[in-house]
Write a protein that holds these residues in place. Structure first.
Motif, short mmCIF file in Angstrom:
data_model
loop_
_atom_site.label_atom_id
_atom_site.label_comp_id
_atom_site.label_asym_id
_atom_site.label_seq_id
_atom_site.Cartn_x
_atom_site.Cartn_y
_atom_site.Cartn_z
N ASP A 203 55.28 57.69 48.51
CA ASP A 203 55.74 58.78 49.23
C ASP A 203 57.19 58.72 48.82
O ASP A 203 58.02 59.63 49.19
N ASP A 204 57.57 57.66 48.39
CA ASP A 204 58.97 57.38 48.07
C ASP A 204 59.39 57.69 46.49
O ASP A 204 60.35 57.33 46.07
N PHE A 205 58.17 58.09 45.98
CA PHE A 205 58.32 58.01 44.45
C PHE A 205 58.56 56.97 43.62
O PHE A 205 58.80 56.85 42.72
N GLU A 206 58.18 55.60 44.25
CA GLU A 206 58.26 54.56 43.54
C GLU A 206 57.03 54.48 42.56
O GLU A 206 55.86 54.69 43.40
N LEU A 207 57.04 53.98 41.61
CA LEU A 207 56.01 53.67 40.74
C LEU A 207 55.15 52.62 41.12
O LEU A 207 55.32 51.66 41.17
N GLU B 135 50.50 67.84 38.55
CA GLU B 135 50.78 66.80 39.71
C GLU B 135 50.06 67.20 40.80
O GLU B 135 49.73 68.37 41.19
N LYS C 231 50.34 58.42 36.33
CA LYS C 231 50.97 57.92 36.91
C LYS C 231 50.79 58.00 38.39
O LYS C 231 50.42 59.08 38.94
N ALA D 73 82.21 47.49 45.64
CA ALA D 73 80.95 48.46 45.34
C ALA D 73 79.50 47.37 45.14
O ALA D 73 78.54 47.54 45.55
N GLU D 74 80.02 46.21 44.60
CA GLU D 74 78.80 45.32 44.03
C GLU D 74 78.62 44.18 44.98
O GLU D 74 77.61 43.77 45.21
N CYS D 75 79.72 43.80 45.58
CA CYS D 75 79.72 42.55 46.41
C CYS D 75 79.62 43.01 48.18
O CYS D 75 80.51 43.51 48.62
N ASP D 76 78.45 42.50 48.61
CA ASP D 76 77.91 42.83 50.01
C ASP D 76 79.05 42.25 51.04
O ASP D 76 79.52 42.93 51.97
N GLU E 82 50.30 62.25 38.81
CA GLU E 82 51.01 62.92 37.66
C GLU E 82 50.27 62.74 36.50
O GLU E 82 49.97 61.46 36.20
N LYS F 150 54.59 66.63 31.64
CA LYS F 150 53.77 66.49 32.77
C LYS F 150 53.04 67.90 32.81
O LYS F 150 53.49 68.84 32.67
#
Lengths: 237, 272
Positions: free
Chosen positions: B259-263, B233, B255, B36-39, B222, B230
């Motif tokens: 559009d990807d909800f990244e801060l 929005e 905040k 899961a961790e090692c590509d 937000e 909150k």
């Protein structure tokens, strides 16, 4: 664990013609990375390296897996080593999937898409909590919930009314989608997590899946948009 | 051929076989975790599984079949009588109701008093600027007198002061988040440049949040109160957003998300 006799029989049954056949199959899996003119050379390099180390390879085999599968793993690793050393010298053929803009797909393109979906499913299965990732991506992309996946995430999904929670989010904003996912985690895993934490977790898993789809040798050039298209095809098949 | 950092070829082969046989979830947890961790190892397992699948032409994932098998096996394990389940649920509800009743009783005795205010002030020293303290003092001075005893008036004033101070009380997690973007530090690119200061003081009935959004990326704004709840929005793809000031004075946070909800940014708003 198989007997020494069985293992010995398997290894001696592995004739050179099998070696050539398996090498061809391995090289064909990297058709996007290895230029066509180099296929024969890479295949011969794989066979040569295998034969040089054949004794060591046989000695290291513990008999836990099938010998043919073990050989696939060996040949694949040798091939990856060759690609790493030669990739800078090659011209690469990227984005065969992405470049196809035809409205109707040729049989070859359809096969490639099917192949990609199969590859995606393997990638998802090797990630941590694969069914949770599939369900949450489906929520994010506003796809219909599927009981086959929900059941694998939570066999008590009927009691927890997960379908009801998932079905009523179609027109919702992304914030509400993540809130619904957080609710799912609370019901199923008995953990209280913020929607923001779910968002970061899912973004990380998605990035990991995209990274693995693209592979270490630029087998593809997926981004978030093309990944979404592939996932939707995989999910709705 | 073993690599200290990566799985051996035989382990890769075993993992690939289990992936094709849909028994990967039963594979050794440490190896599953590594995959899961090692590509690199994950890539090798996937490729070998693909090669194996092609040679056997066996589809390795069939969720409908597997789910029916899983359901059947689970049904056989379920033997707990229904009435026992109902009884345990009822007991749990009763116990939680009693617990909540007791906790509410405890909480009602914990309303902050005037003597506790100094402690609050010390904890959130930065929030209480001289201007804020002056405005609070003016607020208490301008409180209209009522026909009550001196003692009652004093208690009321103290309570009001407590309430007002609480609305300026900073939220620890939101403070940590907004501090990352203080002094215009590290707003997270995405082609958006924040123009509004990290701490915005508002004295009118509306305010504006500004940024440069040259590609008209859909953004989400937000607004949170100082309990990290909150309260508003909005969505915008322009360079600005005008918002009506909340009716209650105090500390708020805002905040900006892509559009990807990244801060992209987190800032503070002081409504005075």
């Amino acid at each position: 664990m198989r007997t020494t006799e069985t293992v010995k029989n398997e290894t001696t049954a592995f004739y050179q013609k099998d070696l050539i056949l398996l090498s061809e199959k391995v090289v064909s899996k990297y058709a996007y990375t290895i230029p066509e003119r180099e296929h024969e050379d890479v295949k011969m390099s794989i066979i040569e390296k295998y034969l040089i180390q054949e004794e060591k390879i046989i000695l290291q085999f513990k008999g836990q897996a099938k010998y043919s599968t073990y050989c696939y793993a060996i040949l694949n690793r040798i091939c990856c080593g060759i690609i790493r050393s030669e990739i800078k010298n090659w011209q690469q053929n990227h984005d065969l999937f992405k470049e196809s803009q035809a409205i109707t797909l040729s049989p070859e393109e359809k096969y490639i898409i099917k192949d990609e979906m199969s590859f995606l499913s393997k990638i998802l299965m090797t990630l941590d909590q694969p069914f949770k990732i599939i369900i949450f991506l489906a929520v994010l992309y506003r796809l219909e919930p599927k009981t086959s996946y929900i059941n694998k995430y939570d066999f008590n999904y009927k009691k927890h009314q997960l379908l009801k929670i998932l079905s009523k989010n179609h027109g919702s904003s992304k914030a509400k989608l993540y809130t619904a996912m957080a609710k799912l985690v609370h019901l199923v895993e008995k953990k209280i997590v913020q929607p923001d934490a779910i968002r970061m977790w899912l973004n990380k898993r998605r990035a990991q899946a995209i990274n693995r789809l693209n592979g270490p040798f630029n087998r593809a050039n997926y981004d978030k948009e093309s990944f979404q298209i592939l996932f939707e095809n995989f999910y709705t098949k | 051929m073993d690599n200290n950092k990566h799985l051996s070829e035989e382990t890769i082969a075993l993992a690939a076989e289990s992936l094709v046989n849909t028994s990967f979830k039963n594979f050794a947890p440490t190896i599953r975790q590594h995959i899961a961790e090692c590509d690199q190892c994950a890539h090798e397992v996937q490729m070998v599984a693909e090669l194996l699948e092609e040679s056997t032409q066996k589809p390795f994932i069939n969720s409908s079949t597997n789910s029916s098998i899983d359901i059947k096996s689970l049904r056989s394990k379920r033997s707990t009588p229904a009435f026992l389940i109902a009884a345990s649920i009822s007991l749990a509800i009763i116990a939680s109701t009693i617990f909540i009743w007791i906790e509410n009783d405890k909480v009602s005795n914990k309303i902050p008093t005037l003597s506790g205010l100094n402690e609050i002030e010390n904890l959130y020293e930065r929030t209480f600027t001289q201007e804020t303290i002056d405005s609070l003092e003016n607020l208490t001075k301008n409180t209209p007198k009522k026909n009550k005893t001196k003692e009652n008036n004093s208690t009321e004033q103290n309570l009001r002061k407590e309430e007002v101070l609480l609305t300026y009380q900073a939220h620890p997690k939101m403070e940590t988040l907004s501090n990352r973007f203080k002094n215009d530090a590290a707003h997270r690119g995405f082609g958006i440049e924040i123009i509004t200061k990290s701490e915005l003081k508002v004295e009118s009935d509306k305010f504006q949040l500004n940024w440069n959004n040259p590609e008209a990326t859909p953004l989400t704004i937000e607004i949170f109160d100082n309990n990290a709840k909150k309260i508003l929005e909005l969505e915008s793809d322009s360079n600005t957003c005008e918002i009506a000031s909340p009716k209650s004075k105090g500390l708020y946070y805002w905040k900006l998300l892509d559009d990807d909800f990244e801060l992209i940014f987190c800032g503070r708003i002081l409504i005075e």
